[in-house]
Design a protein around this motif. Structure first.
Motif, short mmCIF file in Angstrom:
data_model
loop_
_atom_site.label_atom_id
_atom_site.label_comp_id
_atom_site.label_asym_id
_atom_site.label_seq_id
_atom_site.Cartn_x
_atom_site.Cartn_y
_atom_site.Cartn_z
N ASP A 338 0.81 -1.23 0.00
CA ASP A 338 0.00 0.00 0.00
C ASP A 338 0.84 1.28 0.00
OD1 ASP A 338 0.89 -0.02 2.60
OD2 ASP A 338 -1.09 -0.32 3.52
N ARG A 367 -8.42 2.72 -8.31
CA ARG A 367 -9.22 3.92 -7.98
C ARG A 367 -10.27 4.19 -9.06
NH1 ARG A 367 -8.29 7.29 -4.16
NH2 ARG A 367 -9.01 9.09 -5.37
N GLN A 523 -11.85 -0.03 -1.51
CA GLN A 523 -10.55 0.31 -0.91
C GLN A 523 -10.61 0.01 0.58
OE1 GLN A 523 -9.33 4.38 -1.25
NE2 GLN A 523 -7.19 3.88 -1.01
N THR A 530 -1.88 0.60 -5.24
CA THR A 530 -2.92 1.44 -5.83
C THR A 530 -2.67 1.58 -7.33
OG1 THR A 530 -3.25 2.72 -3.82
CG2 THR A 530 -3.96 3.74 -5.87
#
Length: 608
Positions: A338, A367, A523, A530
Motif C-alpha cells: 500500500d 481507484r 478500498q 494502488t
C-alpha cells in the motif's frame, strides 16, 4: 505548529482578495483550516459568516474534520461544503427544494436513453454517446452558451438541439434539476433578486475556496457575486495542477484573477514538504516548459533523495512483468504494497499490467474501474464473427456481423432464432447481387475457421472490410476513426499467442471473472498496490510511484494538438511525478500493439 513565512502570511491575511499559489505538498489544507481559525480567534469573525468551498464532498468533510480537531470542538457554524451543496442550500431557502428535486446521474441517463430511442440514430456505443451528450449538455449550461450557437461533437447540431430541448422538458415536467441546473438557477436567482443576493452576501462575508484552478465559469461568476461588496475572497490553488478542462475547469480564471482584482494579495507557498529534491527539481523542469502559468520557484525540505529511475521496455508485457517483480522485491525488503502506486494516462492503459498482477496474485486496488476490453461493442462484433465461423448460427450472433460491413441484409429475413443462410438466399432469390454477398459471407466464415485468433482478427479487418465499416461509422458519429482502429489494434494484440479460438474464448471468460471481482473490491486498509489514472491520483501521495508508458501519443495524449492541450497534458505528468514522497520510476516502451513509439517530449533533459 511551525509555519513557513509564506504560510504565516496566508494564515494571517484579513480582508480583501487574496490568491495563494499552493504547489504539491505545500500544506494548503493546513493553511485554509488555520486561516479560518485565525479569522475567528484573532479578528473576531463570527463562524457563521465564514464559507469554505471545495470540489468534492470527501474533501469538504476532511477539511471540516481537521478544523474541528484543531479547535477541539464537536460542531461548528463555519460552513464547509462543495459548490453544489452551497448552491443547493441557497435554492432550498428560496424555493423550498429538497433532495427529491435533484436528478442523479442514473435519472439523467434514463431521460437521455428514452429520448435517443425515439430518434432514428444508428448507435453502436450507446454508453459512450450518453457520456458525450451529458458532457455537452453540461458545457452548454456551465458556459452559458446559447443553444443555437453550440456545435455538437457527438451528433448533428440539429439532433443535439432536439435532444437538449427534450431533456430540459422532461426535467421541468418532473420538477427536477441536474447538477448544472443548480448553478444556472442560483445565478438567475442572485442576479434577479437583489434582496436575496444581499442576504447571502451578508451571511458569507469571508469566502475561502480550495482547488481554485478547477473552477468553471458559472461557479466563478456566482462566487464573485456572493463575495461582494467586501470581496473577502481567499482563493487557494495551483495553476500547474489544473487538469480538468474536460469537465469545464478554466485555469485561465486563476491566471486572470489579479486583473479582475488588482488589489489582490498574492502569496506563493514555496516549500514542497512531500517530495525529495530529485523529484522537485525534475518536476520543475517539466512544468517550467509551460508558457501559460505563474512563475514560481518551489524548494524541497527533505534533501535530494533517491535518483529518479528512467526505464525503457520493449513492450507493455515486459514493462508489467518488471514492475510486478520490482514491487515484490520492494515488499521483500520491508516495504508494503500500500506504499506503492502505479499511474497511467487512461484506464485502458492498465489492461496489461492489471492482468499481470491478477495472474501472479499481487494485491492491488483500482481507484477507477478498468473497462473490460472484451465487452466493448467492437470486441463483441469480432467475437461474433469467430463464433459464426465456428458454426454458431444464433440470430443474435448473425445480427452482430450481418451488416458490418454493409451487406444490406434486412432484419426481416433473420426472423428465426437460428439463421439458415439457404433461407436467406431464397428470400433474396430475385437479387443476384445479394446472393453473391451471402455467398461471400459464408466463404469468409469458412476461411476464418482455419485461423488462430490473431490472424482471424487481421482477416476480419482487412479481408472482410471491417475497418471500412468503422471508418463509415466514425464519420456518421462525428468521432475519430483512429480511436476505433486503435482499440482494434489493442484487441488484436490481446489475441496474440493463443493457438485456437477456444483458448482465446477461455481466456476472455477467465479475465472477465477476475476483472469483475477486482472492480467490485472496495478500498480497504489492507495491504495492496494502488492503480490509478493521473487524473484520479491528484491530491494523493505514495512513497513509491511508477508512471507507465511515458511515450509520445500516450503522455502527451495523441489528441493534444493545441498548445493549451499540450500544456494540460504536461500538467498531468507533473501531477503524477509529484505524488512520489520517496522514489519515482518513469517507464516508457518501444512499441505498443505492434507499432513503434517514441519517448515523450516531456522527458527531454530530465535524465541529464
Amino acid at each position: 505548529m511551525a509555519f513557513t513565512q509564506a504560510q504565516k502570511e496566508a494564515i494571517t491575511h484579513f480582508q480583501g482578495p487574496a490568491m495563494v499559489l499552493a504547489g504539491p505538498g505545500s500544506g494548503k489544507t493546513t493553511v485554509i483550516t488555520h486561516r479560518t481559525n485565525y479569522l475567528i480567534e484573532h479578528y473576531g469573525i463570527h463562524p457563521g459568516n465564514i464559507l469554505v468551498v471545495t470540489f468534492t464532498r470527501a474533501a469538504a468533510e476532511e477539511m471540516k474534520k481537521r478544523f474541528l480537531a484543531m479547535r477541539k470542538e464537536q460542531r461548528t457554524m463555519v460552513r464547509f461544503g462543495t459548490f453544489h451543496s452551497v448552491f443547493f442550500e441557497i435554492l432550498k431557502y428560496a424555493y423550498g427544494l429538497t433532495g427529491a428535486n435533484i436528478a442523479g446521474e442514473e435519472v439523467c441517463y434514463g431521460f437521455l436513453k428514452e429520448i435517443i430511442s425515439k430518434i432514428d440514430l444508428d448507435v453502436e456505443d450507446e454508453a459512450d454517446l450518453l457520456k458525450s451528450l451529458t458532457q455537452e449538455i453540461s458545457t452548454v449550461k456551465s458556459e452559458q452558451i446559447p443553444l443555437e450557437h453550440y456545435y455538437s461533437s457527438s451528433v448533428s447540431d440539429e439532433v443535439f438541439r432536439r435532444i437538449y430541448q427534450e431533456y430540459q422538458k422532461k426535467m421541468t415536467e418532473k420538477n427536477l434539476l441536474d447538477y448544472d441546473d443548480l448553478l444556472v438557477c442560483t445565478w438567475e436567482l442572485l442576479t434577479q433578486r437583489a434582496d436575496i443576493c444581499a442576504g447571502w452576501q451578508k451571511r458569507y462575508r469571508y469566502i475561502l475556496i480550495d482547488e481554485f484552478q478547477d473552477i468553471n465559469k458559472l461557479q466563478y461568476e456566482i462566487i464573485r457575486l456572493l463575495a461582494k461588496p467586501e470581496d473577502n475572497l481567499f482563493i487557494v490553488g495551483d495553476d500547474d495542477q489544473s487538469i480538468y478542462r474536460f469537465r469545464g475547469a478554466k485555469p485561465e480564471i486563476m491566471l486572470q484573477f489579479p486583473k479582475v482584482y488588482p488589489d489582490v494579495h498574492k502569496i506563493i507557498l514555496d516549500y514542497n514538504f512531500r517530495c525529495p529534491g530529485n523529484v522537485v527539481k525534475a518536476a520543475a523542469k517539466v512544468i517550467g516548459r509551460n508558457v501559460t502559468r505563474y512563475d514560481k520557484e518551489i524548494r524541497e525540505v527533505k534533501g535530494e533523495g533517491e535518483p529518479i529511475e528512467f526505464l525503457k521496455f520493449p513492450n507493455q508485457n515486459q514493462e508489467s512483468l518488471f514492475i510486478m517483480k520490482k514491487i515484490r522485491e520492494y515488499v521483500s525488503h520491508g516495504g508494503r504494497y500500500d506504499q506503492v502506486a502505479v499511474l497511467y494516462r487512461n484506464n485502458m492503459d492498465a489492461r496489461v499490467i492489471s492482468q499481470r498482477f491478477m495472474e501472479y496474485n499481487v494485491p492491488f486496488y483500482m481507484r477507477d474501474v478498468i473497462p473490460n476490453i472484451y465487452e466493448h461493442w467492437i470486441a463483441r462484433n469480432i467475437i461474433a464473427y469467430m463464433k459464426a465461423a465456428e458454426g454458431d448460427r444464433d440470430r443474435s450472433v448473425i445480427l452482430q456481423i450481418a451488416n458490418r460491413p454493409k451487406r444490406y441484409i434486412g432484419r426481416e429475413c433473420l426472423d428465426e432464432c437460428t439463421v439458415d443462410f439457404e433461407k436467406v438466399r431464397r428470400y433474396y432469390e430475385d437479387k443476384y447481387w445479394m446472393i453473391k454477398k451471402i455467398d461471400q459471407l459464408e466463404s469468409d466464415l469458412a476461411v476464418l475457421r482455419r485461423m488462430d485468433p490473431y490472424t482471424a482478427i487481421n482477416y476480419i479487418r482487412h479481408g472482410i472490410g471491417y475497418e471500412g465499416y468503422l471508418q463509415e461509422y466514425a464519420d456518421y458519429r462525428k468521432i475519430q476513426a483512429e480511436d476505433l482502429l486503435e482499440f482494434l489494434d489493442q484487441l488484436q494484440e490481446s489475441a496474440k499467442g493463443f493457438k485456437t479460438v477456444q483458448e482465446w474464448f477461455a481466456h476472455i471468460e477467465e479475465y472477465g471473472k477476475m476483472l469483475k471481482e477486482q472492480n467490485q473490491k472496495e478500498q480497504k486498509a489492507d495491504n495492496q498496490v494502488t492503480f490509478s489514472t493521473l487524473h484520479s491520483a491528484k491530491g494523493l501521495e505514495y512513497p513509491y510511484v511508477f508512471i507507465l508508458d511515458v511515450n509520445e501519443g500516450i503522455i502527451p495524449y495523441k489528441k493534444a494538438v493545441l498548445q493549451s492541450d499540450v500544456e494540460e497534458e504536461r500538467r498531468m505528468f507533473y501531477v503524477g511525478m509529484t505524488r512520489a514522497s520517496e522514489k519515482l520510476c518513469i517507464c516508457s516502451i518501444k512499441e505498443k500493439n505492434g507499432k513503434p513509439l517514441k519517448d515523450s517530449p516531456f522527458l527531454m533533459g530530465l535524465d541529464d
